[in-house]
Structures are given as C-alpha cells and as structure tokens.
Design an enzyme around this catalytic site. Structure first.
Site, PDB file in Angstrom:
ATOM      1  CE1 TYR A   1      -3.459   2.745   0.725  1.00  0.00           C
ATOM      2  CE2 TYR A   1      -2.428   3.031   2.869  1.00  0.00           C
ATOM      3  CZ  TYR A   1      -3.329   3.446   1.913  1.00  0.00           C
ATOM      4  OH  TYR A   1      -4.107   4.555   2.128  1.00  0.00           O
TER       5      TYR A   1
ATOM      6  CD  GLU B   1      -8.517   8.034   5.821  1.00  0.00           C
ATOM      7  OE1 GLU B   1      -8.432   7.866   7.049  1.00  0.00           O
ATOM      8  OE2 GLU B   1      -7.551   7.903   5.046  1.00  0.00           O
TER       9      GLU B   1
ATOM     10  CD1 TRP C   1      -4.105   1.780   6.148  1.00  0.00           C
ATOM     11  CD2 TRP C   1      -6.124   2.677   6.396  1.00  0.00           C
ATOM     12  NE1 TRP C   1      -4.673   1.892   4.905  1.00  0.00           N
ATOM     13  CE2 TRP C   1      -5.911   2.436   5.032  1.00  0.00           C
ATOM     14  CE3 TRP C   1      -7.343   3.235   6.808  1.00  0.00           C
ATOM     15  CZ2 TRP C   1      -6.857   2.745   4.058  1.00  0.00           C
ATOM     16  CZ3 TRP C   1      -8.294   3.534   5.843  1.00  0.00           C
ATOM     17  CH2 TRP C   1      -8.051   3.294   4.489  1.00  0.00           C
TER      18      TRP C   1
END
Length: 211
Positions: free
Chosen positions: A40, A62, A70
């Site tokens: 990522y 988010e 995350w």
C-alpha cells in the site's frame, strides 16, 4: 485512504527516521508492519486521487477507520467495495433501511450502524455537491501552500488548519465522520500533503510536491 497508524503495532518509533527494509529501500516505519502495508505504501498511499468516486471511497474508509487501525480497514477493503457497490455515490445514496440491516449482518466489514448510515448520508451529500463544484473540487481546494517535511515520526502532524477548514466545510455540507484528524489522514492518503519521511524512497512520488 489513510495515513495508517503512525507505526505498525508493537513498533516503538518515537524519534526514529526512515526504516530500511530487506530490499534496501527506506520507508516511513509503519510501512514495514506487513507485506500488505508495504504494498500500500509503495504503490498507493499519497498518490493523487482527484475523481469523485475515488475520493468518496477513501473518505468512507477513513470514517470507518475511526477508533481502529488502518491495517484492519485495508484488510477488509475488497469486502467494503462489494458491500457498498464499489462506492458508487449514486447507488449508495439510494440505500434504504433494508440495506442498512444487510450491512449490519455483513461480517466482512465493520458493522457499526453509525458509520454505515453516515456513509449512506455522505453519498447523498456527495451527489448534492455536484451543483456546487463537486466533492473533488471541495477537497482539493484545501491543499496548503506548503507540505510538511518530517525527518522523524514524531514530526508528522495529525491535523492542520487546512484539515480543520475541510472538516468544517464538509460538515456544513451534511457529511459525518469527517473530523480534522480524519481529514488530515485523507489529505495524506490522496496526495494533498506529503508526509513521507525525508529520505523515504517514496518522498515526492506523487508529483504534487517536490521531494
């Protein structure tokens, strides 16, 4: 998506600069938390996203991250895409209570009623913004004049005057789960600011900011 957690779980990076991986490349330390996070970081995080659908997806994820790592959201991203019709704002805006119940029963996503209903409401707000320049124009209008140049993890900010202003504008437009810290993470994720540590091989990769 997000400025993930500042460091992977269990890694004490207070005062540390870039971390060098087995491939010899320097990265911000959180990127070495797993192969998923490294992929990522190397290919997606911080690259410009300027289309409505892409920004709606990242804004939605988010919001779901709030209170979580995350990595948890990233691991479930494909499930989220399936559950939310590829984050097509018009389709999500048409979701009804039956869809809310379907999503609450979906173990592949975060089953939080408030976040689910906020995402549906945010889709409706996204559609409404088209008469006022659109979501992409609103978000990118908050690009600052300069970007942070952190040398160590401790110097990476978690909010800014621009993220505070963006959060205020979005809330006024009917969005939820768009606080200043969450919006700063969004700004990092989509290239509006560059918080790769100085010395990272990804510093300046977006082309929005010089290295």
């Amino acid at each position: 998506m997000s400025q993930p957690h500042r460091t992977p779980d269990g890694l004490d990076s207070a005062g540390t600069g870039v971390a060098v991986g087995e491939d010899g490349l320097a990265r911000t330390p959180w990127a070495l938390g797993s192969a998923m996070l490294r992929e990522y970081y190397d290919h997606e995080w911080g690259m410009p996203v300027r289309d409505e659908r892409g920004l709606f997806e990242r804004l939605s994820l988010e919001g779901f991250q709030s209170g979580l790592s995350w990595a948890t959201i990233l691991a479930k991203r494909e499930n989220f895409r399936l559950a939310f019709a590829g984050f097509d704002p018009d389709t999500v805006a048409a979701f009804d209570e039956a869809d809310v119940e379907r999503l609450l029963a979906d173990a592949g996503i975060i089953r939080h009623r408030g976040k689910i209903t906020a995402t549906i409401g945010n889709a409706r707000a996204t559609a409404a913004l088209r008469d006022h320049g659109g979501l992409a124009e609103l978000i990118w209008s908050h690009q600052p004049a300069t970007t942070p140049r952190p040398r160590v993890v401790e110097e990476i900010p978690t909010r800014s005057p621009e993220s505070e202003a963006l959060a205020k504008r979005l809330r006024a437009a009917g969005f939820r789960f768009v606080g200043p810290t969450t919006m700063f993470a969004l700004m990092e994720a989509v290239g509006i600011v560059d918080t790769h540590l100085m010395g990272s091989h990804r510093r300046g990769a977006s082309g929005v900011w010089p290295g």
